[in-house]
Design an enzyme around this catalytic site. Sequence first.
Site, PDB file in Angstrom:
ATOM      1  N   ASP A   1       0.806  -1.217   0.000  1.00 52.58           N
ATOM      2  CA  ASP A   1       0.000   0.000   0.000  1.00 52.58           C
ATOM      3  C   ASP A   1       0.844   1.274   0.000  1.00 52.58           C
ATOM      4  O   ASP A   1       0.464   2.303   0.571  1.00 52.58           O
ATOM      5  CB  ASP A   1      -0.967   0.021   1.206  1.00 52.58           C
ATOM      6  CG  ASP A   1      -1.867  -1.193   1.211  1.00 52.58           C
ATOM      7  OD1 ASP A   1      -2.198  -1.672   0.120  1.00 52.58           O
ATOM      8  OD2 ASP A   1      -2.237  -1.659   2.304  1.00 52.58           O
TER       9      ASP A   1
ATOM     10  N   GLN B   1       2.013  -6.125  -3.226  1.00 50.06           N
ATOM     11  CA  GLN B   1       2.466  -6.233  -1.831  1.00 50.06           C
ATOM     12  C   GLN B   1       3.720  -5.383  -1.612  1.00 50.06           C
ATOM     13  O   GLN B   1       3.884  -4.382  -2.282  1.00 50.06           O
ATOM     14  CB  GLN B   1       2.703  -7.708  -1.430  1.00 50.06           C
ATOM     15  CG  GLN B   1       1.426  -8.528  -1.274  1.00 50.06           C
ATOM     16  CD  GLN B   1       0.802  -8.968  -2.582  1.00 50.06           C
ATOM     17  OE1 GLN B   1       1.449  -9.597  -3.392  1.00 50.06           O
ATOM     18  NE2 GLN B   1      -0.451  -8.636  -2.794  1.00 50.06           N
TER      19      GLN B   1
HETATM   20  P1  GDP Z   1      -0.752   0.285  -3.539  1.00 51.70           P
HETATM   21  O1  GDP Z   1      -1.336  -0.991  -3.052  1.00 51.70           O
HETATM   22  O2  GDP Z   1       0.723   0.352  -3.292  1.00 51.70           O
HETATM   23  O3  GDP Z   1      -1.084   0.578  -4.970  1.00 51.70           O
HETATM   24  O4  GDP Z   1      -1.396   1.433  -2.664  1.00 51.70           O
HETATM   25  P2  GDP Z   1      -2.965   1.574  -2.281  1.00 51.70           P
HETATM   26  O5  GDP Z   1      -3.708   2.002  -3.464  1.00 51.70           O
HETATM   27  O6  GDP Z   1      -3.421   0.357  -1.572  1.00 51.70           O
HETATM   28  O7  GDP Z   1      -2.878   2.695  -1.174  1.00 51.70           O
HETATM   29  C1  GDP Z   1      -2.359   3.953  -1.434  1.00 51.70           C
HETATM   30  C2  GDP Z   1      -3.451   4.999  -1.175  1.00 51.70           C
HETATM   31  O8  GDP Z   1      -2.872   6.273  -1.123  1.00 51.70           O
HETATM   32  C3  GDP Z   1      -4.493   5.070  -2.263  1.00 51.70           C
HETATM   33  O9  GDP Z   1      -5.717   5.470  -1.692  1.00 51.70           O
HETATM   34  C4  GDP Z   1      -3.957   6.165  -3.185  1.00 51.70           C
HETATM   35  O10 GDP Z   1      -4.968   6.815  -3.933  1.00 51.70           O
HETATM   36  C5  GDP Z   1      -3.357   7.091  -2.182  1.00 51.70           C
HETATM   37  N1  GDP Z   1      -2.183   7.857  -2.625  1.00 51.70           N
HETATM   38  C6  GDP Z   1      -1.143   7.479  -3.414  1.00 51.70           C
HETATM   39  N2  GDP Z   1      -0.198   8.447  -3.446  1.00 51.70           N
HETATM   40  C7  GDP Z   1      -0.663   9.461  -2.668  1.00 51.70           C
HETATM   41  C8  GDP Z   1      -0.134  10.720  -2.276  1.00 51.70           C
HETATM   42  O11 GDP Z   1       0.966  11.118  -2.620  1.00 51.70           O
HETATM   43  N3  GDP Z   1      -0.899  11.465  -1.439  1.00 51.70           N
HETATM   44  C9  GDP Z   1      -2.117  11.066  -0.991  1.00 51.70           C
HETATM   45  N4  GDP Z   1      -2.774  11.857  -0.178  1.00 51.70           N
HETATM   46  N5  GDP Z   1      -2.631   9.891  -1.334  1.00 51.70           N
HETATM   47  C10 GDP Z   1      -1.915   9.092  -2.142  1.00 51.70           C
HETATM   48  P1  IMO Z   2      -0.842  -4.196  -2.216  1.00 52.91           P
HETATM   49  O1  IMO Z   2      -0.388  -4.756  -3.534  1.00 52.91           O
HETATM   50  C1  IMO Z   2      -0.924  -4.584   2.115  1.00 52.91           C
HETATM   51  C2  IMO Z   2      -0.965  -8.651   3.748  1.00 52.91           C
HETATM   52  C3  IMO Z   2      -2.239  -9.073   4.481  1.00 52.91           C
HETATM   53  C4  IMO Z   2      -1.642 -10.008   5.518  1.00 52.91           C
HETATM   54  C5  IMO Z   2      -0.526 -10.706   4.733  1.00 52.91           C
HETATM   55  C6  IMO Z   2      -0.919 -12.069   4.174  1.00 52.91           C
HETATM   56  O2  IMO Z   2      -2.142  -3.509  -2.267  1.00 52.91           O
HETATM   57  O3  IMO Z   2       0.248  -3.409  -1.577  1.00 52.91           O
HETATM   58  P2  IMO Z   2      -2.442 -12.793   2.102  1.00 52.91           P
HETATM   59  O4  IMO Z   2      -3.894 -12.573   1.846  1.00 52.91           O
HETATM   60  O5  IMO Z   2      -1.537 -12.251   1.066  1.00 52.91           O
HETATM   61  O6  IMO Z   2      -2.123 -14.226   2.433  1.00 52.91           O
HETATM   62  O7  IMO Z   2      -2.159 -11.959   3.473  1.00 52.91           O
HETATM   63  O8  IMO Z   2      -0.193  -9.841   3.674  1.00 52.91           O
HETATM   64  N1  IMO Z   2      -1.168  -8.158   2.372  1.00 52.91           N
HETATM   65  C7  IMO Z   2      -1.108  -6.863   2.024  1.00 52.91           C
HETATM   66  N2  IMO Z   2      -0.955  -5.751   2.785  1.00 52.91           N
HETATM   67  N3  IMO Z   2      -1.009  -4.483   0.776  1.00 52.91           N
HETATM   68  C8  IMO Z   2      -1.145  -5.572   0.000  1.00 52.91           C
HETATM   69  O9  IMO Z   2      -1.121  -5.513  -1.341  1.00 52.91           O
HETATM   70  C9  IMO Z   2      -1.244  -6.836   0.625  1.00 52.91           C
HETATM   71  N4  IMO Z   2      -1.397  -8.104   0.183  1.00 52.91           N
HETATM   72  C10 IMO Z   2      -1.344  -8.898   1.260  1.00 52.91           C
HETATM   73  O10 IMO Z   2      -2.880  -7.968   5.059  1.00 52.91           O
HETATM   74  O11 IMO Z   2      -1.034  -9.276   6.548  1.00 52.91           O
HETATM   75 MG    MG Z   3      -2.874  -1.656  -1.807  1.00 52.49          MG
END
Ligand code: GDP
Ligand code: IMO
Ligand code: MG
Length: 429
Positions: free
Chosen positions: A13, A225
């Site tokens: 994330d 991840q």
């Molecule tokens: P990912 O799994 O690595 O693609 O990240 P996620 O989408 O799960 O979580 C990142 C969150 O932060 C999302 O809601 C994005 O829209 C948001 N996001 C990404 N970059 C920025 C930033 O620079 N500022 C803010 N405020 N939000 C961001």
């Molecule tokens: P993105 O691509 C954050 C975490 C789960 C749990 C552990 C194992 O959005 O960054 P799983 O279902 O994979 O067996 O869960 O890994 N996890 C993530 N946490 N971002 C992800 O993906 C994740 N994918 C799995 O929360 O702790």
């Molecule tokens: Mg994510």
Amino acid sequence: MSNTVVVGTQWGDEGKGKVVDLLTARADLVVRFQGGNNAGHTLVVNGQQYIFHLIPSGILYEDKKCLIGNGVVVDPEVLLEEIEDLKKAGIEVTPKRLSLSDKAHLIMPYHRAIDLAREDAKGKGRIGTTGRGIGPCYEDKMARTGVRVVDLTEPETLEEKIRTNLKEKNFYLTKFFDAEALDAQPILDQYLGMAEKLGIFITDVSVELEQALNANKKILFEGAQGTHLDVDHGTYPFVTSSNPLSGAACAGAGIGPNQLHHVVGIVKAYTTRVGAGPFVTELTDEIGDCIQERGKEFGATTGRRRRCGWLDMVVVKDSVRLNGLDRLAITKLDGRTGLEKLNICVSYELEGERVNHRQASLKRQALCSPVYKEMPGWQEDISQARDISQLPQQARAYVEAIEELAGIPISIISVGAGREATIMVQNPF
Ligand code: GDP
Ligand code: IMO
Ligand code: MG
């Protein structure tokens, strides 16, 4: 020409979706190489939010090709849902735009059932998985009993595998977990139905990439991840069941290491993690709540509240080594606005000594306490900054400290969720 891999340096994330969307502008193909719909990658384009779990984050570009590599575990129901959602948003996903590897493994209903039953049985000791069946699917892949995408094209093979597997899975589910047994026929019917819709996307992704490379196309590899969720190098057993490291792009997409030219590590300007496991810089006080609220830190897949803490550079430095990172992309710098002081963890203290790496032993890791470098915060809104010179001096100092501690330069600074809210220091392509 430089093929680029984007990986998360923390526990997921970090903002990979946003960065991949951004970099797709200069790439020709975007490939997912591991993980499954445990991932949730968010893009905000023209004020519209999209969350992708399986489809690569380059899909919004009409003229780019997105590919799901063999290293991904694919829940076909989720993939079809994503295709359908895109259609509703006016984006027609055709084979020109998407390919699905014939060698990718399929997540089956019994994988989800086992994932959930296992987590339930673990009680307080649960990993906190996403419950999507990721671990059990990768287990079957390694046990050589998995169902692959190619099996969707051979109904007899599919039926035989489902019936054989269910004998063992139902025994495990009913006798060990006291859970419900699953029927083969409805699963077979459902998967054959989905096969009809997915058939057009099935290809040999490795061969397709070879053709693209021969035509001098640029490939962007999208990790899912994060490094510290890696099954080998992460906070085991509180990890996922794949290798989210850059090196896995080779096996997971079907290309050689000489085709990976540049690796970008995404660093969220603070640290978050969903699910259980070690987190040295976690803040369980009101500062942690403040970071969580300000950053809207809720999981994009499960909606769970993300645990939040100070930026841990021990974790990031381990990622520089494990991924061979060339550059960093800092995201959510805007999420740091409004705090009086900012801490960056520069090393751990363990039994009176400084250590600079995460410990393999969970017991030893639990004994680590953070050693912080304290930095002044800033109060100005930075979400409109498009050049580094437009950042307040304290924000620049914070970014420079990250750069210095990581020992590699920064190429992107993100100051908002939208595609435009970006300071491009150096484009990797
Ligand atoms: P990912 O799994 O690595 O693609 O990240 P996620 O989408 O799960 O979580 C990142 C969150 O932060 C999302 O809601 C994005 O829209 C948001 N996001 C990404 N970059 C920025 C930033 O620079 N500022 C803010 N405020 N939000 C961001
Ligand atoms: P993105 O691509 C954050 C975490 C789960 C749990 C552990 C194992 O959005 O960054 P799983 O279902 O994979 O067996 O869960 O890994 N996890 C993530 N946490 N971002 C992800 O993906 C994740 N994918 C799995 O929360 O702790
Ligand atoms: Mg994510």
